[in-house]
Scaffold this motif. Structure first.
Motif, PDB file in Angstrom:
ATOM      1  N   VAL A 221      -4.728   1.883   2.075  1.00  0.00           N
ATOM      2  CA  VAL A 221      -4.853   1.207   3.368  1.00  0.00           C
ATOM      3  C   VAL A 221      -6.317   0.906   3.663  1.00  0.00           C
ATOM      4  CG1 VAL A 221      -4.579   1.490   5.868  1.00  0.00           C
ATOM      5  CG2 VAL A 221      -2.721   2.133   4.312  1.00  0.00           C
ATOM      6  N   LYS A 222      -7.195   1.849   3.375  1.00  0.00           N
ATOM      7  CA  LYS A 222      -8.625   1.612   3.585  1.00  0.00           C
ATOM      8  C   LYS A 222      -9.111   0.455   2.706  1.00  0.00           C
ATOM      9  CE  LYS A 222      -9.826   6.331   4.965  1.00  0.00           C
ATOM     10  NZ  LYS A 222     -10.499   7.591   4.577  1.00  0.00           N
TER      11      LYS A 222
ATOM     12  N   ASN B 211      -8.087  -2.740   4.224  1.00  0.00           N
ATOM     13  CA  ASN B 211      -8.952  -3.105   5.350  1.00  0.00           C
ATOM     14  C   ASN B 211     -10.139  -3.950   4.908  1.00  0.00           C
ATOM     15  OD1 ASN B 211      -7.417  -1.816   7.297  1.00  0.00           O
ATOM     16  ND2 ASN B 211      -8.666   0.037   7.331  1.00  0.00           N
ATOM     17  N   ASP B 212     -10.601  -3.717   3.689  1.00  0.00           N
ATOM     18  CA  ASP B 212     -11.753  -4.460   3.174  1.00  0.00           C
ATOM     19  C   ASP B 212     -11.432  -5.928   2.941  1.00  0.00           C
ATOM     20  OD1 ASP B 212     -13.292  -2.155   3.228  1.00  0.00           O
ATOM     21  OD2 ASP B 212     -12.894  -1.661   1.120  1.00  0.00           O
TER      22      ASP B 212
ATOM     23  N   THR C  97      -5.382   3.940  10.913  1.00  0.00           N
ATOM     24  CA  THR C  97      -6.444   3.445  10.033  1.00  0.00           C
ATOM     25  C   THR C  97      -6.375   1.946   9.804  1.00  0.00           C
ATOM     26  OG1 THR C  97      -6.522   5.571   8.886  1.00  0.00           O
ATOM     27  CG2 THR C  97      -7.458   3.690   7.725  1.00  0.00           C
ATOM     28  N   ALA C  98      -5.172   1.407   9.716  1.00  0.00           N
ATOM     29  CA  ALA C  98      -4.984   0.023   9.276  1.00  0.00           C
ATOM     30  C   ALA C  98      -5.489  -0.986  10.293  1.00  0.00           C
ATOM     31  CB  ALA C  98      -3.514  -0.242   8.965  1.00  0.00           C
ATOM     32  N   ARG C  99      -6.066  -2.054   9.793  1.00  0.00           N
ATOM     33  CA  ARG C  99      -6.511  -3.163  10.633  1.00  0.00           C
ATOM     34  C   ARG C  99      -5.468  -4.266  10.719  1.00  0.00           C
ATOM     35  NH1 ARG C  99     -11.951  -5.145   8.156  1.00  0.00           N
ATOM     36  NH2 ARG C  99     -11.616  -6.729   9.789  1.00  0.00           N
ATOM     37  N   MET C 100      -4.312  -4.069  10.101  1.00  0.00           N
ATOM     38  CA  MET C 100      -3.240  -5.063  10.116  1.00  0.00           C
ATOM     39  C   MET C 100      -1.904  -4.352  10.304  1.00  0.00           C
ATOM     40  SD  MET C 100      -4.138  -3.958   7.026  1.00  0.00           S
ATOM     41  CE  MET C 100      -5.457  -5.065   6.550  1.00  0.00           C
TER      42      MET C 100
ATOM     43  N   ALA D  66      -8.918  -7.464   4.858  1.00  0.00           N
ATOM     44  CA  ALA D  66      -7.990  -7.726   5.964  1.00  0.00           C
ATOM     45  C   ALA D  66      -8.015  -9.177   6.420  1.00  0.00           C
ATOM     46  CB  ALA D  66      -8.308  -6.804   7.137  1.00  0.00           C
TER      47      ALA D  66
ATOM     48  N   THR E 229       0.866  -1.177   0.000  1.00  0.00           N
ATOM     49  CA  THR E 229       0.000   0.000   0.000  1.00  0.00           C
ATOM     50  C   THR E 229       0.905   1.231   0.000  1.00  0.00           C
ATOM     51  OG1 THR E 229      -0.141   0.222   2.400  1.00  0.00           O
ATOM     52  CG2 THR E 229      -1.721  -1.269   1.361  1.00  0.00           C
TER      53      THR E 229
END
Length: 222
Positions: A121-122, A125-126, A163-166, A128, A115
């Motif tokens: 990044v968003k 997340n989709d 923002t990131a989920r990872m 993730a 990314t």
């Protein structure tokens, strides 16, 4: 999601015995992941080289994980040829979708995704549920890879981390002197290419990077 040590993530450059030896030295120094990146080889030659690197890396440090850049079929073939050596793949934005890569490589494989902007990044997340980490960069302009994205600098990482989920790995001409400040931004690790692969003592550089990153983690805001 696979538990990973991302503090020092090393990416190879080129191929040949010196590259194999440098990768092994980096593993001995504590690199958590070694990524084989070589775009000049065909699939069969890349498979052979990836396995050669992976054998040397695992012999030097069984805890170091190995991935191959871009080529899901090479990662899958390596898993079939010599199970337990190659752990997964790192994908770019134009490579195979991560859900398909996960379906091919299985639930235990490591899958990373490139990314570098808040929008990317968003989007990551989709998906993730299929990703173990994301690379974000460039930190600064680099001659090894032109992403077309503006450099992030230190100030670019905290919004991505928020923002990131990872976990996020910073990449793009990262040098050992940058590592402590980068660690303080909340990222999970740094990726280095020339700073490790282009030196006489890769092990010493990696040892420094791991120590600097660990020290920088203590500087993160509460």
């Amino acid at each position: 999601m696979t538990e990973l040590d991302l503090r020092c993530y090393v990416i190879t450059a080129g191929h040949g015995r010196k590259v194999v030896e440098a990768a092994a030295a980096a593993a001995a120094g504590g690199a958590g992941i070694i990524q084989v990146r070589e775009k000049s080889l065909g699939a069969r030659a890349l498979l052979d080289f990836t396995l050669e690197v992976a054998r040397a890396v695992k012999a030097a440090n069984p805890m170091t994980r190995g991935v191959v850049d871009d080529f899901v079929e090479v990662a899958a073939a390596a898993q079939i040829r010599e199970p337990g050596l190659v752990d997964g793949v790192h994908l770019g934005q134009d490579d195979l979708p991560v859900d398909l890569a996960r379906a091919i490589l299985g639930p235990d494989a490591i899958i990373g995704l490139t990314t570098g902007t808040l929008e990317l990044v968003k989007a990551a997340n989709d998906v993730a549920e299929w990703i173990d980490y994301i690379g974000a960069g460039p930190f600064r302009p680099t001659p090894t890879k032109d992403s077309g994205r503006a450099p992030l600098g230190l100030e670019g990482y905290p919004p991505l981390v928020e923002t990131a989920r990872m976990p996020i790995v910073a990449i793009g001409d990262v040098q050992p002197a940058d590592v402590r400040a980068l660690a303080a931004t909340g990222i999970a690790g740094v990726a280095l290419v020339r700073a490790v692969m282009g030196v006489n003592d890769p092990r010493a550089v990696v040892e420094t990077v791991v120590a600097e990153f660990t020290a920088g983690m203590t500087k993160r805001p509460a």
